[in-house]
Design an enzyme around this catalytic site. Structure first.
Site, PDB file in Angstrom:
ATOM      1  N   GLY A 169      30.488  36.783 -22.107  1.00  0.00           N
ATOM      2  CA  GLY A 169      30.179  35.947 -21.588  1.00  0.00           C
ATOM      3  C   GLY A 169      31.356  34.428 -21.328  1.00  0.00           C
ATOM      4  O   GLY A 169      30.057  33.645 -21.766  1.00  0.00           O
ATOM      5  N   HIS A 170      32.193  34.180 -21.929  1.00  0.00           N
ATOM      6  CA  HIS A 170      32.590  32.438 -22.322  1.00  0.00           C
ATOM      7  C   HIS A 170      33.536  32.029 -21.294  1.00  0.00           C
ATOM      8  O   HIS A 170      33.932  32.566 -19.859  1.00  0.00           O
ATOM      9  CB  HIS A 170      34.390  32.957 -22.699  1.00  0.00           C
ATOM     10  CG  HIS A 170      33.120  33.231 -24.583  1.00  0.00           C
ATOM     11  ND1 HIS A 170      33.660  34.198 -25.510  1.00  0.00           N
ATOM     12  CD2 HIS A 170      32.035  34.342 -24.654  1.00  0.00           C
ATOM     13  CE1 HIS A 170      33.354  34.831 -26.060  1.00  0.00           C
ATOM     14  NE2 HIS A 170      32.723  34.368 -26.306  1.00  0.00           N
ATOM     15  N   ASP A 218      25.582  32.780 -26.112  1.00  0.00           N
ATOM     16  CA  ASP A 218      25.790  32.201 -25.421  1.00  0.00           C
ATOM     17  C   ASP A 218      25.623  30.482 -26.175  1.00  0.00           C
ATOM     18  O   ASP A 218      25.410  29.704 -24.749  1.00  0.00           O
ATOM     19  CB  ASP A 218      24.150  32.145 -24.121  1.00  0.00           C
ATOM     20  CG  ASP A 218      23.871  33.833 -23.644  1.00  0.00           C
ATOM     21  OD1 ASP A 218      25.312  34.214 -23.910  1.00  0.00           O
ATOM     22  OD2 ASP A 218      23.038  33.904 -23.664  1.00  0.00           O
ATOM     23  N   GLN A 235      30.028  36.712 -28.899  1.00  0.00           N
ATOM     24  CA  GLN A 235      27.844  36.824 -28.936  1.00  0.00           C
ATOM     25  C   GLN A 235      27.666  35.556 -29.968  1.00  0.00           C
ATOM     26  O   GLN A 235      28.433  34.920 -30.143  1.00  0.00           O
ATOM     27  CB  GLN A 235      27.240  37.940 -30.156  1.00  0.00           C
ATOM     28  CG  GLN A 235      27.047  38.925 -28.596  1.00  0.00           C
ATOM     29  CD  GLN A 235      28.766  39.580 -28.123  1.00  0.00           C
ATOM     30  OE1 GLN A 235      29.363  40.320 -29.066  1.00  0.00           O
ATOM     31  NE2 GLN A 235      28.945  40.246 -26.955  1.00  0.00           N
ATOM     32  N   LYS A 265      30.814  29.117 -26.797  1.00  0.00           N
ATOM     33  CA  LYS A 265      32.036  29.016 -27.906  1.00  0.00           C
ATOM     34  C   LYS A 265      32.906  28.987 -26.864  1.00  0.00           C
ATOM     35  O   LYS A 265      33.895  28.100 -26.957  1.00  0.00           O
ATOM     36  CB  LYS A 265      31.547  30.058 -28.329  1.00  0.00           C
ATOM     37  CG  LYS A 265      31.082  30.363 -29.296  1.00  0.00           C
ATOM     38  CD  LYS A 265      30.721  32.446 -29.703  1.00  0.00           C
ATOM     39  CE  LYS A 265      30.112  32.926 -28.728  1.00  0.00           C
ATOM     40  NZ  LYS A 265      29.183  33.038 -28.469  1.00  0.00           N
TER      41      LYS A 265
HETATM   42  P1  IMP Z   1      24.310  44.751 -26.111  1.00  0.00           P
HETATM   43  O1  IMP Z   1      25.124  43.361 -26.659  1.00  0.00           O
HETATM   44  O2  IMP Z   1      24.904  44.438 -24.750  1.00  0.00           O
HETATM   45  O3  IMP Z   1      24.537  46.300 -26.560  1.00  0.00           O
HETATM   46  O4  IMP Z   1      23.104  43.670 -26.039  1.00  0.00           O
HETATM   47  C1  IMP Z   1      22.213  43.851 -26.721  1.00  0.00           C
HETATM   48  C2  IMP Z   1      21.782  42.532 -27.642  1.00  0.00           C
HETATM   49  O5  IMP Z   1      22.449  41.268 -27.948  1.00  0.00           O
HETATM   50  C3  IMP Z   1      21.057  41.973 -26.587  1.00  0.00           C
HETATM   51  O6  IMP Z   1      19.688  41.880 -26.471  1.00  0.00           O
HETATM   52  C4  IMP Z   1      21.892  41.139 -25.328  1.00  0.00           C
HETATM   53  O7  IMP Z   1      21.336  40.400 -24.527  1.00  0.00           O
HETATM   54  C5  IMP Z   1      22.428  40.654 -26.923  1.00  0.00           C
HETATM   55  N1  IMP Z   1      23.848  40.091 -26.448  1.00  0.00           N
HETATM   56  C6  IMP Z   1      25.016  40.948 -25.911  1.00  0.00           C
HETATM   57  N2  IMP Z   1      26.480  39.510 -25.902  1.00  0.00           N
HETATM   58  C7  IMP Z   1      25.960  38.545 -25.457  1.00  0.00           C
HETATM   59  C8  IMP Z   1      26.097  37.663 -25.407  1.00  0.00           C
HETATM   60  O8  IMP Z   1      27.143  37.105 -24.969  1.00  0.00           O
HETATM   61  N3  IMP Z   1      25.477  36.563 -25.048  1.00  0.00           N
HETATM   62  C9  IMP Z   1      24.122  36.326 -25.591  1.00  0.00           C
HETATM   63  N4  IMP Z   1      23.943  37.505 -26.258  1.00  0.00           N
HETATM   64  C10 IMP Z   1      23.867  38.902 -25.826  1.00  0.00           C
END
Ligand code: IMP
Length: 423
Positions: A40-41, A13, A223, A16
């Site tokens: 979510g970009h 977040d 991420q 990017k």
């Molecule tokens: P997952 O990727 O849905 O398996 O989530 C695993 C961890 O990564 C959790 O803490 C999510 O909140 C975090 N996470 C996954 N995608 C994002 C992102 O795009 N931004 C911020 N945190 C993320």
């Protein structure tokens, strides 16, 4: 420089999307290398707000080839929804290429993500429930279904039957849930296959060619570093290689192809989901940052945890990514604070250290040691030249550069594409 990786330097977040869009103006190709619709970009162009989950942000620029790389995991329904949404807004997706090697997120991955989280109870990771962990787990277990399989209906049906015989057993016998209907899934996914077929390609060959021809290629990470499956705050991480190294693993080019690696980091820190966060602010300053920075998840709408900038983890990020530059985002959010703190070191077991302990679990026992800097009150959202920033603001940037050892070469002072200072 021809090839640039844009990587999240914190817990995701970091905006990017905005930085990729900014750099894509001069690029030939943008390649996303990891993650799936957990990302979510956001890109803001005037009154238009675009939220990307799977498609690389480069798609907004005519003439830029946008590649969904081998390292992404794709939910075909989400992808088609995103592509249709772009076309409905007048954005062409004709330059999109989708890797044959990318793995599919299947309906059972979405279910398992939720059921496994529920089963973990208070130890839940706080995933986005987009099926990401289970999809990457199947990839590593060598039972995943890839885009290439989807392009061949017979092969897809066989792979689905094989998978569902095990998945339905787990669903019914372990979780006491309903079994999934094979015919319904086959119908839905094979319907999607026809829509994405024209875009599917041997993407690593396409990226190779572009790199070999000296074209300007951007590698878009999703991420952030601290969510990397190996280098993040395990087990509170995502399931892909978010770090800059993921740009080669997830696209099929060798490490020597990369010229520049930009780490995108906020002027403060945020995190969504569970896990260690040494500089987290549980007070009114944390709320101030959350509200002013609109710190709510793009994908899930969850409120983000907010805290001061942590130079210890940023230095770690610089190390594991090989960062050449730092793009600092959301600097305008700090305007109005009397005092701004930056974590310069941790105190772990009574000892001050500027390095992250090798074992992430022990970070929760460390306390941050802060430097305090005076804030500024001037509105900086319309500033476009570094020299025009308030003196205290420039002092903050210099201080952070001194702590991280990285030059801050891009500064973002607002969501819009134009609210950017190049240094
Ligand atoms: P997952 O990727 O849905 O398996 O989530 C695993 C961890 O990564 C959790 O803490 C999510 O909140 C975090 N996470 C996954 N995608 C994002 C992102 O795009 N931004 C911020 N945190 C993320």
């Amino acid at each position: 420089m021809a090839t640039t990786v844009v990587v999240g330097a914190q817990w995701g977040d970091e905006a990017k999307g905005k930085i990729v869009d900014y750099l894509a103006a001069g690029a030939d190709m943008v390649v996303r290398y990891n993650g799936g619709s957990n990302a979510g970009h956001t890109v803001v162009v005037g009154a238009e707000v675009y939220k990307f989950h799977l498609v690389p942000c480069g798609v907004l620029w005519p003439g830029v080839t946008s590649v969904i790389g081998d390292g992404e995991v794709l939910d075909p329904k989400v992808l088609i929804g995103e592509m249709d949404g772009l076309v409905a807004r007048g954005i062409s997706t004709s330059g999109l290429r989708i890797s044959l090697n990318a793995h599919l997120v299947m309906p059972y991955h979405l279910l398992f993500d939720r059921l496994e989280e529920e089963r973990k109870g208070s130890k839940a990771i706080g995933t986005t429930i987009r099926g990401i962990g289970p999809a990457y787990a199947d990839k590593a277990s060598r039972i995943g279904i890839r885009v290439a399989d989807l392009m061949n209906a017979d092969r897809f049906r066989v792979r689905l039957t094989e998978n569902l015989s095990l998945k339905n057993d787990i669903l019914t016998k372990v979780f006491g849930a309903e079994a999934l209907d094979e015919k319904a899934i086959a119908g839905e996914y094979l319907g999607c296959a026809e829509k994405i077929r024209p875009f599917v390609a041997n993407t690593s060959s396409i990226v190779h060619e572009a790199v070999a021809q000296g074209k300007r290629v951007l590698f878009e990470g999703a991420q952030g570093t601290l969510l990397d499956i190996d280098y993040g705050t395990y087990p509170f991480v995502t399931s892909s290689h978010t770090v800059a190294g993921g740009s080669t693993l997830g696209t099929g080019v060798g490490p020597m192809a990369i010229d520049r690696i930009i780490g995108v980091g906020k002027a403060y820190t945020t995190r969504v989901g569970a896990g260690v966060f040494p500089t987290e602010l549980l007070d009114e300053i944390g709320c101030f940052i959350r509200e002013k920075g609109k710190e709510y998840g793009t994908t899930t709408g969850r409120p983000r945890r907010c805290g001061w900038l942590d130079s210890v983890s940023l230095r770690y990020s610089a190390m594991v990514n090989g960062l050449t530059d730092h793009a600092m985002t959301l600097l305008d959010v700090l305007t109005g604070l009397d005092v701004i703190k930056v974590c310069r070191a941790y105190r772990c077991d009574g000892i001050e250290t500027t390095k992250l302990p090798a074992d992430w679990q022990s970070v929760s026992e460390c306390t941050p040691i802060y430097d305090e800097l005076p804030g500024w009150t001037e509105d900086i959202s319309n500033v476009r030249e570094y020299e025009d920033l308030p003196a205290n603001c420039k002092a903050y940037l210099r201080h952070v550069e001194g702590l991280t050892g990285m030059p801050i070469t891009i500064i973002s002072v607002g969501a819009d594409r134009t609210a950017t200072i190049k240094r």
